[in-house]
Design an enzyme around this catalytic site. Structure first.
Site, PDB file in Angstrom:
ATOM      1  N   CYS A  28      -6.014  44.279 -47.295  1.00  0.00           N
ATOM      2  CA  CYS A  28      -4.789  43.476 -47.135  1.00  0.00           C
ATOM      3  C   CYS A  28      -3.909  43.550 -48.392  1.00  0.00           C
ATOM      4  O   CYS A  28      -4.284  42.993 -49.424  1.00  0.00           O
ATOM      5  CB  CYS A  28      -5.203  42.036 -46.842  1.00  0.00           C
ATOM      6  SG  CYS A  28      -3.889  40.826 -46.967  1.00  0.00           S
ATOM      7  N   CYS A  31      -2.862  40.158 -49.829  1.00  0.00           N
ATOM      8  CA  CYS A  31      -3.977  39.481 -50.498  1.00  0.00           C
ATOM      9  C   CYS A  31      -4.095  39.970 -51.942  1.00  0.00           C
ATOM     10  O   CYS A  31      -4.385  39.189 -52.845  1.00  0.00           O
ATOM     11  CB  CYS A  31      -5.283  39.750 -49.758  1.00  0.00           C
ATOM     12  SG  CYS A  31      -5.282  39.172 -48.039  1.00  0.00           S
TER      13      CYS A  31
END
Length: 105
Positions: A28, A31
């Site tokens: 991600c 993230c």
């Protein structure tokens, strides 16, 4: 930040006083953007227990709690969900701090 190891651990942790689960994944990009600010946020909100949950490893927990976008935050107090910051959007430090500030007040 503590890493979630099992679904049983999730069930135990959510009964804690003030716990915030961060749903994330290695792939991600959003993230990775917030990763550098997380230690500062943990220090600022030191009365909270922060636990990282790998979305891919714990997909059943994500499905049970409607976590479809990451990074996302889910907060519990003594087994009850207090609030959530769940979306597929990139989160800023300011947005995360605002979410955490309003949690247990």
């Amino acid at each position: 930040m503590e890493q979630l190891q099992s679904e049983e651990q999730f069930e135990q942790l959510k009964d804690s006083e003030k716990v915030v689960f961060l749903f994330t994944a290695g792939w991600c990009p959003d993230c990775r953007v917030i990763e550098p600010i997380l230690p500062e946020i943990e220090e600022q909100f030191s009365s909270y227990q922060f636990v990282s949950v790998d979305r891919d490893q714990f997909i059943d927990i994500c499905a049970n709690y409607g976590i479809f976008g990451i990074p996302s935050f889910l907060a519990f107090h003594r087994g009850n969900e207090v609030d959530r910051f769940v979306s597929k959007d990139r989160k800023t430090k300011e947005e995360i701090e605002k979410f955490l500030t309003n949690l247990f007040s």
